[in-house]
Design an enzyme around this catalytic site. Structure first.
Site: not given
Ligand code: NAD
Length: 387
Positions: A81, A182, A184, A186
Site C-alpha cells: 500500500k 452507500g 457509490g 460498488v
C-alpha cells in the site's frame, strides 16, 4: 505505537519506504507487507492525516489486509500500500508529485505494484505510469482493467449467496431483504445486481440525491443514512466507509447477516466475536470484496472483463469454505478467514522475498519485466504527457 520497526515486526512487514521530493512537495510512505506469494499489490491512498503516526499505522494496516485478501482469493501476489500525505483531503495531485512517486515506485523494481485507492483516479495512474511499468489501473486503451466496481459488486453478490446458503441452506436470495449502505460505485452496482436476483433492497447514502437515483433505477426503497444500520433485513451490506461495525453498532443491528464491499468493516477484531455472540453471521469483508483485485490481476495475462467476472463468482465458494469452517470451529468467520489466508502463505509462499527480476506465477519461469502482455503495455514512454 512502539517503534516503526517494532510495529513492522509485529505485523510481519518486509519493507517500509519513506519518500519525499522537495521540489514537488511529495510526502509518501510505501509499505510492502509480504511478497511471499508474489509482488505486493495495493492501492495508492491520497489522504490528509492529523499526525504522521496515523499515516504510518494506516499504511501498515492496509498493506497487511491486502496480503490476506490476495491470499484467500487464491491470487499469486502479496500485499502492499502507499499513502500520500496531503495538506487537505481535497488537495490537488500535481503532475510533478505523481511523477516523483512513480520514480520511487520504480526504484522498488516490481516489489510493489500500484493501484487506485481512496482519492486516486485513473488519470493519476496514467501519470505514474510515465515513470514506471509497475502500476495497474491505467487506461483500458493501455491494457488497464478499467473501473473495478462492477466486478467487486458481482463478487459481493456471490458472497451474499454463500451467506444465504449458510443461513437457509440454499444460495438463493430471491425474497431476501438487503440493506445497502452507500450508493457509490460498488453500492449502485450491487443494488442493481440484488434487484436482478429477486431481492428487495433498501438503500441509504449521505448523498440523498445519489440514493434516490439508484433506488428509482432499480425499484429499491430509501432510508436516511443514520437509519440503515437498524433496518430489519436478512443482510446488511456495508458499501461506504470502514469501521461501521463498532461495539456500539452491533446491538443496533436487526439483520441476520452482514456482508458488503467496504474495507475494514470491523472497528476492531473483537467485533468479530461480538457479532458471533449476537448470532449475526459475518461474511468477512476481505473475502467478499476481493473482486477489485481479482479484476486487476487479469491485467497481468491480458485483460478480459468476462474472465474477471467469472473469477469473481468464485468468491461464493471461498466464502462458503470460511463460513463452514467457522461453524465447525464454533467461532467468528473473521478470524477463520485470516487463518485460511495465513495458512496458504505458510503452505505455498516462498520463504524468500520476491526480488526484482524474479519470475511471477504468470511468467512461465521468466523474469517479470513488465506487468501487461507486450501488446497491452501502457508504454510508460509512449503515453507522452497524457494524464
Ligand atoms: P464510493 O466513494 O464510490 O462510494 C461510497 C458511497 O458511500 C458514497 O456515495 C458516499 O456518499 C457514501 N457514504 C459515505 N458515508 C456514508 C454513510 N455514513 N452512510 C451512507 N453512505 C455513506 O466508493 P466505492 O468505490 O463504491 O467503495 C465503497 C467501499 O468498498 C469502500 O470502503 C471501498 O474501500 C470498498 N471497496 C471498493 C472496491 C471497488 O471496486 N471500488 C473494491 C474493494 C473494496
Amino acid at each position: 505505537m512502539t517503534t516503526v520497526t517494532g510495529e513492522m515486526m509485529a505485523r510481519g512487514h518486509e519493507q517500509v519506504v519513506f519518500v519525499t521530493d522537495v521540489a514537488s512537495g511529495l510526502r509518501a510512505i510505501i509499505a510492502v507487507h509480504s511478497t511471499a506469494l508474489g509482488p505486493a499489490l495495493g492501492g495508492v491512498r491520497f489522504w490528509h492525516y492529523e499526525r504522521e503516526e496515523d499515516a504510518l499505522l494506516d499504511v501498515l494496516r492496509l498493506s497487511e489486509a491486502m496480503t490476506l485478501k490476495a491470499s484467500i482469493a487464491g491470487l499469486h501476489q502479496g500485499g502492499g500500500k502507499v499513502v500520500v500525505l496531503l495538506d487537505a483531503v481535497d488537495a490537488p495531485h500535481p503532475e510533478p508529485m505523481l511523477l516523483a512517486l512513480g520514480r520511487a515506485i520504480d526504484e522498488l523494481g516490481g516489489r510493489y505494484l500500484a493501484a487506485e485507492d481512496v482519492g486516486a483516479t485513473q488519470g493519476d495512474m496514467d501519470v505514474i505510469a510515465r515513470e514506471t511499468p509497475w502500476v495497474t489501473g491505467v487506461a483500458p486503451t493501455a491494457g488497464g482493467s478499467g473501473d473495478p466496481s462492477p466486478v467487486t459488486a458481482l463478487g459481493v453478490l456471490a458472497a451474499i449467496r454463500a451467506v444465504a446458503q449458510a443461513l437457509d441452506g440454499a444460495p438463493d436470495i430471491s425474497g431476501y431483504r438487503v440493506a445497502v449502505q452507500g450508493a457509490g460505485h460498488v453500492g449502485a452496482h450491487l443494488v442493481a445486481d440484488l434487484a436482478a436476483a429477486g431481492a428487495s433492497v433498501v438503500v441509504a447514502d449521505v448523498n440523498d440525491v445519489r440514493a434516490h437515483e439508484v433506488a428509482v433505477a432499480h425499484g429499491a426503497e430509501v432510508v436516511v443514512s443514520d437509519d440503515i444500520l437498524a433496518v430489519e433485513c436478512d443482510v446488511f451490506a456495508p458499501c461506504a466507509l470502514g469501521g461501521v461495525l463498532s461495539e456500539a453498532a452491533v446491538p443496533l443491528l436487526r439483520c441476520r447477516a452482514v456482508c458488503g464491499a467496504a474495507n475494514n468493516q470491523l472497528a476492531d477484531d473483537h467485533v468479530d466475536d461480538l457479532l458471533y455472540e449476537r448470532g449475526v453471521l459475518y461474511g468477512p469483508d476481505f473475502v467478499a470484496n476481493a473482486g477489485g483485485i481479482i479484476n486487476i490481476a487479469e491485467e497481468f495475462t491480458g485483460y478480459s472483463r468476462d474472465r474477471a467476472l467469472a473469477r469473481a463468482e468464485a468468491i461464493e465458494g471461498t466464502m462458503t469454505r470460511v463460513l463452514e469452517r467457522a461453524r465447525a470451529e464454533d467461532r467468528g468467520p473473521g478470524g477463520v478467514a485470516e487463518d485460511i489466508a495465513r495458512e496458504r502463505i505458510a503452505r505455498e509462499g516462498s520463504s524468500n522475498r520476491w526480488h526484482p527480476g524474479d519470475p511471477a506465477a504468470w511468467t512461465n519461469g521468466q523474469p517479470l519485466t513488465r506487468l501487461r502482455p507486450a501488446h497491452a503495455q501502457p508504454g510508460h514512454l509512449q503515453l507522452g504527457s497524457s494524464s
